[in-house]
Design a protein around this motif. Structure first.
Motif, PDB file in Angstrom:
ATOM      1  N   HIS A   7       0.826  -1.211   0.000  1.00 25.38           N
ATOM      2  CA  HIS A   7       0.000   0.000   0.000  1.00 25.38           C
ATOM      3  C   HIS A   7       0.859   1.259   0.000  1.00 25.38           C
ATOM      4  O   HIS A   7       0.364   2.351  -0.314  1.00 25.38           O
ATOM      5  CB  HIS A   7      -0.952   0.016   1.193  1.00 25.38           C
ATOM      6  CG  HIS A   7      -2.202  -0.781   0.980  1.00 25.38           C
ATOM      7  ND1 HIS A   7      -3.181  -0.404   0.095  1.00 25.38           N
ATOM      8  CD2 HIS A   7      -2.623  -1.931   1.534  1.00 25.38           C
ATOM      9  CE1 HIS A   7      -4.162  -1.285   0.121  1.00 25.38           C
ATOM     10  NE2 HIS A   7      -3.847  -2.231   0.981  1.00 25.38           N
ATOM     11  N   MET A  34      -5.575   5.731   0.446  1.00 26.40           N
ATOM     12  CA  MET A  34      -5.558   4.789   1.557  1.00 26.40           C
ATOM     13  C   MET A  34      -6.520   5.205   2.670  1.00 26.40           C
ATOM     14  O   MET A  34      -6.803   4.425   3.575  1.00 26.40           O
ATOM     15  CB  MET A  34      -4.140   4.647   2.130  1.00 26.40           C
ATOM     16  CG  MET A  34      -3.097   4.252   1.101  1.00 26.40           C
ATOM     17  SD  MET A  34      -3.569   2.830   0.105  1.00 26.40           S
ATOM     18  CE  MET A  34      -2.822   3.235  -1.449  1.00 26.40           C
ATOM     19  N   ASP A  37      -9.545   3.193   4.238  1.00 27.57           N
ATOM     20  CA  ASP A  37      -9.443   2.193   5.297  1.00 27.57           C
ATOM     21  C   ASP A  37     -10.025   2.692   6.614  1.00 27.57           C
ATOM     22  O   ASP A  37     -10.059   1.948   7.592  1.00 27.57           O
ATOM     23  CB  ASP A  37      -7.994   1.743   5.491  1.00 27.57           C
ATOM     24  CG  ASP A  37      -7.625   0.600   4.563  1.00 27.57           C
ATOM     25  OD1 ASP A  37      -8.556  -0.025   3.998  1.00 27.57           O
ATOM     26  OD2 ASP A  37      -6.424   0.332   4.395  1.00 27.57           O
ATOM     27  N   HIS A  87      -5.686   1.033  -4.300  1.00 31.07           N
ATOM     28  CA  HIS A  87      -6.042   0.480  -2.993  1.00 31.07           C
ATOM     29  C   HIS A  87      -6.999  -0.704  -3.140  1.00 31.07           C
ATOM     30  O   HIS A  87      -6.788  -1.763  -2.540  1.00 31.07           O
ATOM     31  CB  HIS A  87      -6.679   1.567  -2.129  1.00 31.07           C
ATOM     32  CG  HIS A  87      -7.038   1.114  -0.765  1.00 31.07           C
ATOM     33  ND1 HIS A  87      -6.298   1.450   0.334  1.00 31.07           N
ATOM     34  CD2 HIS A  87      -8.043   0.325  -0.310  1.00 31.07           C
ATOM     35  CE1 HIS A  87      -6.847   0.891   1.405  1.00 31.07           C
ATOM     36  NE2 HIS A  87      -7.915   0.206   1.033  1.00 31.07           N
ATOM     37  N   ASP A  91      -6.311  -4.648  -2.274  1.00 33.72           N
ATOM     38  CA  ASP A  91      -7.170  -5.380  -1.340  1.00 33.72           C
ATOM     39  C   ASP A  91      -7.789  -6.608  -2.008  1.00 33.72           C
ATOM     40  O   ASP A  91      -7.930  -7.659  -1.381  1.00 33.72           O
ATOM     41  CB  ASP A  91      -8.266  -4.477  -0.782  1.00 33.72           C
ATOM     42  CG  ASP A  91      -7.752  -3.560   0.317  1.00 33.72           C
ATOM     43  OD1 ASP A  91      -6.550  -3.621   0.642  1.00 33.72           O
ATOM     44  OD2 ASP A  91      -8.549  -2.781   0.858  1.00 33.72           O
TER      45      ASP A  91
END
Length: 110
Positions: A7, A34, A37, A87, A91
């Motif tokens: 990341h 990011m 999150d 991102h 994931d």
């Protein structure tokens, strides 16, 4: 653990390859991707390396993902959009077991 490092590394590489002339400004915009999150706050535990974020956390579901893609076409937001998409891709790869399980299988074969 490598997933978390990616990341940081992937946006850094994208900055170096595609946005070098924008420097830190591009890197910071990519890293802003990011921030999604933040939806992990509602999860218990906050981070679980075995949990698939896609479709588990609200900001990792299809409607927000479509919005992240649409942001690419909004002036001044394409780099942020790319950060958000990076991102989500990272994931999703984590859901498939990459890179952690992939590396463990390579080490087991050695």
């Amino acid at each position: 653990m490598l997933h978390l490092v990616l990341h940081l590394l992937v946006p850094a590489l994208v900055t170096l390859i595609f946005y070098r002339r924008y420097g830190w400004a591009a890197f910071i915009r990519l890293m802003a991707g990011m921030v999604i999150d933040v939806d992990h706050i509602r999860a218990n535990p906050f981070y679980d390396s075995e949990r698939c974020s896609i479709n588990y956390h609200f900001l990792h579901t299809p409607i927000p993902i479509v919005i992240y893609c649409a942001l690419f076409f909004v002036p001044r937001l394409p780099i942020l959009s790319i950060g958000l998409i990076i991102h989500i891709i990272l994931d999703y790869l984590n859901c498939l077991g990459f890179p952690d399980k992939y590396i463990q299988s390579l080490l087991a074969q050695a």
